[in-house]
Enzyme design. Sequence first.
Site, PDB file in Angstrom:
ATOM      1  N   SER A   1       0.826  -1.113   0.088  1.00 48.65           N
ATOM      2  CA  SER A   1       0.063   0.224   0.114  1.00 48.65           C
ATOM      3  C   SER A   1       0.824   1.196  -0.107  1.00 48.65           C
ATOM      4  CB  SER A   1      -0.808   0.205   1.126  1.00 48.65           C
ATOM      5  OG  SER A   1      -0.057  -0.085   2.460  1.00 48.65           O
TER       6      SER A   1
ATOM      7  N   HIS B   1      -3.918  -4.564  -4.696  1.00 49.50           N
ATOM      8  CA  HIS B   1      -4.064  -4.018  -3.274  1.00 49.50           C
ATOM      9  C   HIS B   1      -5.512  -4.207  -2.848  1.00 49.50           C
ATOM     10  CE1 HIS B   1      -4.064  -0.263  -0.494  1.00 49.50           C
ATOM     11  NE2 HIS B   1      -3.766  -1.374   0.124  1.00 49.50           N
TER      12      HIS B   1
ATOM     13  N   GLU C   1      -7.652  -2.578  -5.688  1.00 50.16           N
ATOM     14  CA  GLU C   1      -7.121  -1.682  -6.775  1.00 50.16           C
ATOM     15  C   GLU C   1      -6.259  -2.671  -7.298  1.00 50.16           C
ATOM     16  OE1 GLU C   1      -6.774   2.714  -4.396  1.00 50.16           O
ATOM     17  OE2 GLU C   1      -5.112   1.183  -4.007  1.00 50.16           O
TER      18      GLU C   1
END
Length: 291
Positions: A120, A141, A153
Amino acid sequence: MRTFRRVAVLGFGTMGGGIAQVVAASGRDVVVLETEQARIERGTEAVRSFLDGGISRGRTTAEERDAVLGRIRGTTDVADLAGVDLVIEAVVEQHDVKVDLLGQVAEIVGPETVLTTNTSALSVTDLAASLAAPGRMAGLHFFNPAPVMALVEVVRALQTDDDVVADLVAFVEDIGKSPVEVKDRPGFLVNRLLMPYLNDVVQEYDDGLASAEDIDVAIQLGLGYKLGPLALLDLIGIDVHRHATESAYEATLDPQFAPPPLLHQMVAAGYLGTKSGRGFRAGTTEHGEVR
């Protein structure tokens, strides 16, 4: 199109275990790599406990729990990853650790296997640059807890091949999550928006604008958020947020990402939030002050 039927997860911590559970629940076989058997046992027990909670709430059954656990296999031998279609790295947020591990795994799985990172805070492009075939590397993610949070993501590094992105988007949809394709920028999309907001809240709290409890109540009731920002920081981990903001600031020199001094002080004091029992709301006084 790749279907990614056999998936490797690197790391059996909270995030790695949650990802393994989600992937196994989609009917895929998962092999989880860890450094020692004790970590595998703890990770397996955490997944079982989470699924048991679902049984008690009527959201799953014992048969479904056993089926999911039966598709997850832990190992401490990287050679056991041979033959997987997809790798999802979810180990500690340290660049050198990730680069070393991804390099070892890349040699075992072969040049066609897609490699992804759940980072992240680190640059996916930078991690991909360490590989012999960087076009097969992307970010995937997940948000914590992975079995509950719907968003994933899909992060396109500068080197990522178009077909890899398309296949990962399809994979995320197939495991029951909602993908958003984003560029490789510090914080990607969600955290890029979240980090300055949380930093501002911490600074306003430190300036004495209101108590931690009142700030959270104001945001929840005034903006309709499900969780106040300081309770959220406790849940995320104050050390985790500080690390992410430091990484974003170092990459951009944008002052909105610079962690407020109070974050450094709380980490130094061991006030890390929920996991340590002390934070902005965890272990607070009735007035909402940190203790």
